[in-house]
Motif scaffolding. Sequence first.
Motif, PDB file in Angstrom:
ATOM      1  N   LYS A  22      32.767 -67.769-105.989  1.00 38.40           N
ATOM      2  CA  LYS A  22      33.215 -66.416-106.207  1.00 38.40           C
ATOM      3  C   LYS A  22      34.438 -66.063-106.571  1.00 38.40           C
ATOM      4  N   LEU A  23      35.396 -66.778-105.813  1.00 36.72           N
ATOM      5  CA  LEU A  23      36.811 -66.648-105.957  1.00 36.72           C
ATOM      6  C   LEU A  23      37.371 -66.778-107.518  1.00 36.72           C
ATOM      7  N   LEU A  24      36.759 -68.010-107.781  1.00 33.52           N
ATOM      8  CA  LEU A  24      37.142 -68.483-109.179  1.00 33.52           C
ATOM      9  C   LEU A  24      36.864 -67.581-110.249  1.00 33.52           C
ATOM     10  N   ASP A  25      35.556 -67.190-110.167  1.00 31.03           N
ATOM     11  CA  ASP A  25      34.914 -66.132-111.312  1.00 31.03           C
ATOM     12  C   ASP A  25      36.048 -64.839-110.990  1.00 31.03           C
ATOM     13  N   LEU A  26      36.190 -64.501-109.979  1.00 30.85           N
ATOM     14  CA  LEU A  26      37.119 -63.073-109.925  1.00 30.85           C
ATOM     15  C   LEU A  26      38.179 -63.471-110.658  1.00 30.85           C
ATOM     16  N   LEU A  27      38.906 -64.727-110.445  1.00 31.48           N
ATOM     17  CA  LEU A  27      40.197 -64.777-111.448  1.00 31.48           C
ATOM     18  C   LEU A  27      40.001 -65.023-112.903  1.00 31.48           C
ATOM     19  N   LEU A  28      38.467 -65.522-113.303  1.00 31.00           N
ATOM     20  CA  LEU A  28      38.333 -65.567-114.674  1.00 31.00           C
ATOM     21  C   LEU A  28      38.153 -64.020-115.374  1.00 31.00           C
ATOM     22  N   GLU A  29      37.729 -63.187-114.280  1.00 29.71           N
ATOM     23  CA  GLU A  29      37.339 -61.723-114.572  1.00 29.71           C
ATOM     24  C   GLU A  29      38.768 -61.057-114.775  1.00 29.71           C
ATOM     25  N   PHE A  30      39.830 -61.363-114.018  1.00 28.76           N
ATOM     26  CA  PHE A  30      41.065 -60.714-113.975  1.00 28.76           C
ATOM     27  C   PHE A  30      41.844 -61.216-115.177  1.00 28.76           C
ATOM     28  N   LYS A  31      41.602 -62.335-115.564  1.00 29.01           N
ATOM     29  CA  LYS A  31      41.981 -63.130-116.780  1.00 29.01           C
ATOM     30  C   LYS A  31      41.615 -62.227-118.040  1.00 29.01           C
ATOM     31  N   LYS A  32      40.235 -61.965-117.943  1.00 32.73           N
ATOM     32  CA  LYS A  32      39.784 -61.043-119.287  1.00 32.73           C
ATOM     33  C   LYS A  32      40.745 -59.769-119.204  1.00 32.73           C
ATOM     34  N   LYS A  33      40.946 -59.197-118.039  1.00 35.45           N
ATOM     35  CA  LYS A  33      41.581 -58.023-117.947  1.00 35.45           C
ATOM     36  C   LYS A  33      43.225 -58.221-118.642  1.00 35.45           C
ATOM     37  N   GLY A  34      43.742 -59.489-118.461  1.00 38.96           N
ATOM     38  CA  GLY A  34      45.158 -59.713-119.102  1.00 38.96           C
ATOM     39  C   GLY A  34      45.846 -60.344-117.976  1.00 38.96           C
ATOM     40  N   MET A  35      45.597 -60.420-116.825  1.00 38.94           N
ATOM     41  CA  MET A  35      46.273 -61.063-115.833  1.00 38.94           C
ATOM     42  C   MET A  35      46.719 -62.567-115.952  1.00 38.94           C
ATOM     43  N   THR A  36      47.821 -62.713-115.759  1.00 43.43           N
ATOM     44  CA  THR A  36      48.227 -64.306-115.402  1.00 43.43           C
ATOM     45  C   THR A  36      48.029 -64.862-114.318  1.00 43.43           C
ATOM     46  N   SER A  37      47.708 -66.101-113.837  1.00 41.56           N
ATOM     47  CA  SER A  37      47.757 -66.665-112.517  1.00 41.56           C
ATOM     48  C   SER A  37      48.214 -67.949-112.863  1.00 41.56           C
ATOM     49  N   ILE A  38      48.760 -68.628-111.546  1.00 35.95           N
ATOM     50  CA  ILE A  38      49.115 -69.874-111.507  1.00 35.95           C
ATOM     51  C   ILE A  38      48.421 -70.373-110.160  1.00 35.95           C
ATOM     52  N   ILE A  39      47.495 -71.422-110.225  1.00 32.93           N
ATOM     53  CA  ILE A  39      46.570 -71.774-109.154  1.00 32.93           C
ATOM     54  C   ILE A  39      46.969 -73.287-108.911  1.00 32.93           C
ATOM     55  N   ILE A  40      47.320 -73.652-107.404  1.00 32.92           N
ATOM     56  CA  ILE A  40      47.663 -74.707-106.925  1.00 32.92           C
ATOM     57  C   ILE A  40      46.282 -75.298-106.219  1.00 32.92           C
ATOM     58  N   SER A  41      45.817 -76.397-106.665  1.00 33.71           N
ATOM     59  CA  SER A  41      44.487 -76.652-105.767  1.00 33.71           C
ATOM     60  C   SER A  41      44.655 -78.335-105.783  1.00 33.71           C
ATOM     61  N   HIS A  42      43.915 -78.733-104.656  1.00 34.22           N
ATOM     62  CA  HIS A  42      43.313 -80.201-104.809  1.00 34.22           C
ATOM     63  C   HIS A  42      42.022 -80.426-105.231  1.00 34.22           C
ATOM     64  N   LYS A  43      41.320 -79.229-105.464  1.00 32.40           N
ATOM     65  CA  LYS A  43      39.857 -79.649-105.877  1.00 32.40           C
ATOM     66  C   LYS A  43      39.968 -79.452-107.703  1.00 32.40           C
ATOM     67  N   LEU A  44      39.865 -80.730-107.947  1.00 33.07           N
ATOM     68  CA  LEU A  44      39.871 -80.959-109.349  1.00 33.07           C
ATOM     69  C   LEU A  44      38.877 -80.210-110.265  1.00 33.07           C
ATOM     70  N   ASN A  45      37.455 -80.358-109.537  1.00 34.75           N
ATOM     71  CA  ASN A  45      36.507 -79.693-110.380  1.00 34.75           C
ATOM     72  C   ASN A  45      36.670 -78.448-110.535  1.00 34.75           C
ATOM     73  N   GLU A  46      37.315 -77.538-109.556  1.00 29.94           N
ATOM     74  CA  GLU A  46      37.579 -76.272-109.869  1.00 29.94           C
ATOM     75  C   GLU A  46      38.634 -76.076-110.687  1.00 29.94           C
TER      76      GLU A  46
END
Lengths: 513, 383
Positions: free
Chosen positions: A181-205
């Motif tokens: 859900k959270l990742l899809d939200l990020l994709l949603e924001f991206k469509k609206k033009g937001m930039t994000s940096i994500i740090i994660s250990h979960k490589l599939n994500e």
Amino acid sequence: MSRILMEMKEITKTFPGVKALDHVNLCVEAGEIHALVGENGAGKSTLMNILSGVYPYGSYEGEIIYDGKRCEFQKIKDSEQKGIVIIHQELALVPYMTIGENMFLGNERGSRYNLNWNATFREAEELLKRVGLSEPPQTLVKDIGVGKQQLVEIAKALTKDVKLLILDEPTASLNESDSKKLLDLLLEFKKKGMTSIIISHKLNEISYVADKITVLRDGMTIETLDNREHVIDENRIIKGMVGRELTNRFPARENVKIGETGMEIKNWTVHHPLVPERKVVDHVNMYVRRGEVVGISGLMGAGRTEFAMSIFGKSYGVNISGEMMLNGKEVKLNSVWQAIENKLAYISEDRKGNGLILSNSIRVNTTLAKMDKVRRFGGVIDKNKEYEVAESYKEKLKTKATSVEQNVGNLSGGNQQKVLLGKWMFTEPDIMILDEPTRGIDVGAKYEIYCIINSLAKEGKSIIMISSELPEILGMCDRIYVMDQGRFVGELERKEATQEKIMAMILKHGASQ
Amino acid sequence: MDGVKKVLKKNSMLFVLLIVAVFFGWKTEGVLFDSQNVTNLIAQNGHVVILAVGMLMCILTGGNIDLSVGSIVAFIGAVAGKLMVTYKMNFVPVIAICLVLGVLIGMWQGFWIAYIRIPSFIVTLAGMLLWRGISLIILDGLTISPFPDEFKVIFNSYIPNPFGGSINIMCMLIAIIVCLFYLFISVKGRRDRKKQGYTVENPVPAFMRAAVTCLVVLLVAFRMAQFQGLSSILVILAVVVGIYTYYTSKTVGGRYLYAVGGNEKAAKMSGVNTNRVLFLAFTNMAFLSAVAALVCVARFNSAAPAAGKNYEMDAIASCYIGGASAYGGTGTVMGAVIGAIFMGLLNNGMSIMGVDSNWQQAIKGLVLLGAVAFDVISNRKKG
């Protein structure tokens, strides 16, 4: 090629004695999701702390160019003013305040001496809608789950007019569906033009969500991978992170001899300590043999940790009923001490919370659960022996530390986990319950932990492994129990187990409820 | 240079203590170091040291404090007075009764704190009122005196000097033995550590510390030797401090105190009976309060219902000055003792200087804050 929003050039940061960052470059384009990966201690968090002004300008070398201008952030407020907002791994919400109050904390609506609660909650509600949270903003934060709290953090970032959102391990404590859900939200924001940096250990994500992937290793930029087509696979990322290809993420079990049943649990039922009518564990039956690694798989909140702790000297729950057999004999364990005496060990999922004493040394932590073995007449501690013991486990488990006198709080996550494992190996258990043994640990250290688990099984110990990561469960366990809503809903042999089968068992059970 | 800095940092409170001592020595034109005053200083602050040691055990378990200490001192004092003075009981059973009573009071308070889990602040606040009230009832608001001599002698006498002469040779002899013993322990510890492959401390700071410690011990002993010699109260203090230093640093029970304060949940999940640790800490506190009560009545030669006022604050302050963490888990017995001496020095020095007693209180407050702030800032991690 779109516009470059932010660029960090030749960033070098030294802490006393260590070079945390060595000429690191990071270039983020507007409207992309940029992933930052690397092993623990590679310098990801340090880099983000520089960007957000936690480490002020002047404490590092190099420059930050944001929106075409050179920036010299002195404090967090400076970067927030420019629309750079960081959400840290440990959530920074006040549990006894409402969602709305939390969102506008430090940024209150109304005037300084006359807070406008109507505006607060109205705006909060709007923003909560944007992150897909239907909770009323008057709800106390302590009453919502971790997944929702993470969403509240994002909504809080939105109140600050965020242009560049930095998420440090946002899904570390979320289950699969909340993570999605959270990742899809990020994709949603991206469509609206937001930039994000994500740090994660979960490589599939990462490969699911990121457009670009920058790999850090030992404080240096290794490479930036283009993932716009989402074709980069996990092994490719791992290769960059560890500098070699991990052909096998799970060490092979050398032909282990599985012996007799070590522990058997029958009809185990546990009630919630605060809501006694609620069953947290519901008529569970299970067994584990010597030399066997048994997995318990399930979503967060399925009752796995609660089950494990209730076995371990009733450290969780009330009105516990059921039978417990050790080596064929029935036992009743009413305290942790009794559990340890009966050769049980529970290695907590919460290293810092109830596993280790961070303000104490490796030596002190190693012997704490079995001080009888290092004491002489009357309870006087034999410090030399204690030192030897701690030293031997440090060597055996390859714990990286300057000495066993180092405080555990100063170690990295992987090394802390090793100290915790050593502490429980020292109690000479027959049955070891490992609860999320690799949570928040980088790939290399994970492999080492797996090797340790295998060697423990080889010694003839019975191992119960609880994990939320399905690949780990599948790669490590001889047999897998699937748990959902307090019940064991399925049992799979290693050969027949697949991710799909496990998920299907959980979903089917959930649907039938 | 780096080594010196490290030593300073590690023993910052000790240096503050030295500075304050030198300051008062100068301001009082040496009266502070007068042989009789050194002896007095120890006698006047004996109870603070004893209480601070007990308080440290409570604070170690996670920032718990015991507010009832002063009232327990009054209560036990009242019981001792009633039995010895009014009923003319022999002092030996009375001492036993008082100590047992102390343990019982501690068990009562420890029960509520450890097993019912009422915050220590509240339980001991209640105790503060309760024991003060009971001592008023027992004494009917009056002061009882005088205490029998054979009782006072235990706490208020000097170790006899068989050698004679103007200087108490016995006192010096004991001091020299203590120094030798200290040196022996240090050297042996060092050698053991080396043998085990530990990293050993640089020899220069280690030698410096040993030299300074021995010098201070010998100087104090010399001053006392010029007066009446080694007082019995000092022997009692040495025994108490010795036992508890050993307990906290060398035994399993002591380790558990630190473990519970460092992370109670982790301690519990390691099989430590955390309730019992808490219970014992508070039981012990009340026991040491009873010891302090006996010391106090013997010194004042009276049992008064107002005795022991604010003793709990002195004890708590001593621990924090001595570097104990307000959250528990860190702190040492020696630190608490240094804190107690610091407080005593401040009181004594200002009294000799003739500072107005109203001002004394205010100055003490500021100096306390300053001392702890110095400690906190000098120990702060850089970077």
